[in-house]
Design an enzyme around this catalytic site. Structure first.
Site, PDB file in Angstrom:
ATOM      1  N   HIS A 245      32.749  16.899  67.857  1.00  0.00           N
ATOM      2  CA  HIS A 245      31.561  16.496  68.630  1.00  0.00           C
ATOM      3  C   HIS A 245      31.929  16.397  70.104  1.00  0.00           C
ATOM      4  CE1 HIS A 245      28.222  14.327  70.267  1.00  0.00           C
ATOM      5  NE2 HIS A 245      28.997  13.316  70.567  1.00  0.00           N
TER       6      HIS A 245
ATOM      7  N   ARG B 286      29.798  24.077  64.025  1.00  0.00           N
ATOM      8  CA  ARG B 286      30.656  23.447  65.031  1.00  0.00           C
ATOM      9  C   ARG B 286      32.111  23.534  64.565  1.00  0.00           C
ATOM     10  NH1 ARG B 286      30.125  17.243  65.310  1.00  0.00           N
ATOM     11  NH2 ARG B 286      32.015  17.399  64.050  1.00  0.00           N
TER      12      ARG B 286
ATOM     13  N   TYR C 150      35.946  13.341  58.320  1.00  0.00           N
ATOM     14  CA  TYR C 150      34.711  13.534  57.542  1.00  0.00           C
ATOM     15  C   TYR C 150      34.420  14.985  57.163  1.00  0.00           C
ATOM     16  CZ  TYR C 150      33.003  14.435  62.293  1.00  0.00           C
ATOM     17  OH  TYR C 150      32.852  14.920  63.559  1.00  0.00           O
TER      18      TYR C 150
END
Lengths: 325, 352
Positions: free
Chosen positions: B256, B252, B265
């Protein structure tokens, strides 16, 4: 005292609980490094360690089910569901299991689990992120249902929930997470369950609400005050246990009650309040108990939610109609 | 421990083919695939910009995963096969025949204009992770029972593979030998949760054999390999040999969704390494080496995509805002009187 948002107050509450009791641990999706999608647990993993603030695999049923097991092992789990709408993927572990464990073990096992879950409309969330499911959980005997509306109550009720011997569903209104600040008592601030809060005084009618609808009712009361109508706002704080005395006291005092909630009308918790008032205080009423709720349809896409949720206008109109009774 | 699974690959990051690769897509179809990948990438960029302006809803980009989506959906026949999506597979919806203007209208708050047309074999996006999977199995099983030779391709992610619904769906699919292909896009992240915290299994595809059908690992950034393994799985399903679980290992590159901040993160070095493996780069190199792509074609393709997006957005902006009645559309075939009364109430209040 510190001026905190609801997110900060909840974080403070979790910190106090974890520092106070080594049995308390948090588990859920993205709650560690990220601090949860709303950052309620931000910094807690760094402070208390990854074995007390646990990022779990993505599976609501196993988060709730494992919390039951952790509680059976003597721990005090605080599970986070990313959104209350996703509780449906763990529903069998809630009503059929969490709520019944004490009964099923004939009193041998308590399951002091707290399940935290953000919910509610007004922030244009994707599908399943906003649904107000509290009435569905109220129909799960054995679980206490807590719905704070202010930062101080969020902290105080959370600490009470963590100390409670029974399971608690703790619903957090995401629209109010950062809406305002208020003074929040430091340390082990406890707000008892089953004690409603008179959020605003008024003599002409009482608006009964919980969670984010309390904020809506306060705005409605401001508007009504400009029209010379005094609207009291009663914040129930917890639906299970329910402060029946406070509801009846208000019904008898103002004789006119409007219940406001974000969940659909039919079978919503407003019906329970209306039924309780008519059973216990029928003759004190000047008119029917009115309800302002969402419609009996699925939660619509975010762009349509203002047409679905109870609006300021609808609350004000219901209040005016009640006063005319 | 599960046995080591060979990761299938054909198109190397250099744009060269692995020696001995049996390519299942001719060059002109690879070119069409690249255009679809570019459309997906540019749609994401536009969606993010529009969301930041408050004009679109929350968007989950497919950035970095275009080969996994495009390579797999191109193995379907939209005239008979179905796609049961999660929510990060725009290219597959378009390949099935869903209109870009409808996708845009839905994002801009017009549910009826976003409706999937009756002739398009595609179910609505699914935000409740893994809930689509038992439904996909039922659809595949049912189509087979109805005498059709249709295959169902359903998408999920690494996070969704931890949900009970995934395991229940796999188990049932194996038992009834449903003609279904589970395309698991392992993009490394479920919001902030890394793959290593999602499952202790060596590969996510290793779950397939436990349910009685093959699990295949493929380089998810390799358009040609994803297409080849999906075509094999579709062939197996169509022949009555049952389901396949494909784990497309990708990354990714974005977030998200538009509410997420991955800088909180992610490791910048890991992200930079993943960017070097961008699936679009290697298809571009491959086609360029075959004389089928150049800067001029790229510019023309991008202009055409942007024109389509501009037109779709302009069209959606001209649509009247849906009113309260839209909340009541399509809830029941025949709404109960109480619901009709609420609808009338909502309309009357909107006029005050």
């Amino acid at each position: 005292m510190a001026q905190l948002t609801m997110v900060e107050a909840l974080r403070d509450g979790l910190r106090v609980a974890m520092a106070d009791d080594p049995r308390v641990l948090c588990l859920g999706l993205d709650i560690g490094t990220l601090g949860g999608v709303f950052r309620v647990t931000r910094g807690l993993q760094a402070e208390f360690g990854a074995d007390r603030v646990v990022d779990t695999p993505l599976a609501e049923a196993s988060i709730i089910g494992a919390a039951i097991g952790l509680a059976l092992a003597g721990l005090r789990p605080v599970a986070e569901l990313q959104f209350l709408g996703f509780s449906h993927q763990g529903f069998h572990q809630l009503g059929a299991q969490l709520g019944r464990f004490r009964t099923r073990s004939r009193g041998r096992f308590a399951v002091p689990v707290v399940v935290r879950a953000p919910f509610g409309g007004g922030i244009r969330s994707p599908e399943f992120h906003s649904d107000a499911l509290e009435a569905q959980i109220v129909q799960m005997p054995g679980i206490k249902v807590v719905m704070p509306a202010t930062p101080a109550d969020a902290k105080g009720l959370l600490l009470t929930a963590i100390r409670d011997p029974d399971p608690v569903l703790f619903c957090e209104p995401d629209r109010l997470y950062r809406l305002g600040r208020e003074e929040v008592p430091p340390g082990p601030h406890l707000v008892p369950f089953g004690v409603a809060r008179l959020a605003r005084a008024g003599d002409d009618l009482t608006l009964v609400a919980w969670s984010a609808a309390v904020e809506l009712c306060l705005r409605a009361a401001d508007r009504l005050a400009g029209e010379g109508i005094g609207a009291a706002v009663l914040d129930l704080r917890t639906l299970v246990p329910l402060d029946v005395e406070a509801i009846l006291r208000e019904a008898r005092r103002t004789s006119r009650v409007v219940v406001v909630h974000e969940a659909p009308l039919t079978g919503g918790f407003g019906a329970e309040i209306a039924a309780t008032i008519q059973e216990e205080a029928f003759h004190a009423l000047d008119g029917p108990v009115r309800r302002v709720a969402a419609w009996d349809v699925p939660y619509p896409p975010g762009r349509l939610e203002d047409h679905y949720l109870p609006s300021l206008e609808r609350v004000v109109r219901a209040a005016r109609a009640a006063v005319r009774d | 421990m599960t046995a080591a699974v060979r990761r299938r690959s054909q198109l190397l990051p250099s744009g060269r083919l692995r020696p001995g690769a049996a390519v299942s897509l001719p060059v002109d179809e690879v070119r069409a695939a690249l255009e679809l990948m570019l459309l997906s990438r540019r749609f994401d960029a536009r969606a993010i910009a529009m969301q930041r302006l408050g004009r679109w809803g929350v968007h989950s980009p497919a950035e970095g995963q275009e080969a996994a989506v495009v390579g797999s959906c191109l193995a379907l026949d939209p005239g008979r096969d179905w796609v049961v999506p999660q929510y990060r597979e725009l290219a597959a919806y378009l390949h099935q025949g869903h209109g870009l203007e409808r996708v845009v209208a839905a994002q801009m708050g017009h549910p009826q204009e976003g409706r999937i047309a009756d002739e398009v074999r595609l179910l609505p996006v699914q935000v409740a992770l893994a809930a689509q999977l038992p439904q996909a199995v039922g659809l595949a099983w049912g189509l087979r029972r109805q005498g059709q030779d249709a295959v169902v391709l359903t998408y999920l992610g690494d996070g969704a593979s931890s949900e009970g619904d995934f395991h229940e769906a796999c188990n049932l699919a194996g038992v009834v030998r449903a003609p279904v292909v589970f395309l698991l896009q392992n993009n490394g992240w479920a919001i902030s949760t890394p793959r290593r915290l999602q499952s202790a299994a060596t590969t996510l595809a290793s779950r397939g054999p436990g349910y009685g059908f093959p699990g295949v690992v493929v380089d998810g950034n390799d358009l040609l390999a994803v297409h080849a393994v999906t075509a094999e799985a579709v062939g197996r399903a169509r022949a009555g040999d049952g389901p396949t679980l494909i784990e497309a290992q990708t990354y990714r590159l974005g977030f998200h969704n538009t509410t997420d901040d991955p800088t909180a993160y992610t490791d910048p070095a890991e992200l930079a390494a993943a960017r070097a493996l961008d699936p679009i780069l290697r298809v571009r190199r491959y086609l360029t080496a075959h004389g089928a792509w150049d800067e001029e074609r790229e510019a023309a393709a991008c202009r055409a995509i942007d024109d389509r997006l501009d037109r779709a957005i302009a069209r959606a902006e001209r649509l009247p805002a849906p009113g309260p009645a839209a909340c009541f559309d399509d809830v029941y075939a025949e709404p109960p009187p109480r619901v009709l009364a609420q609808r009338a109430h909502a309309l009357a209040e909107a006029e005050v």
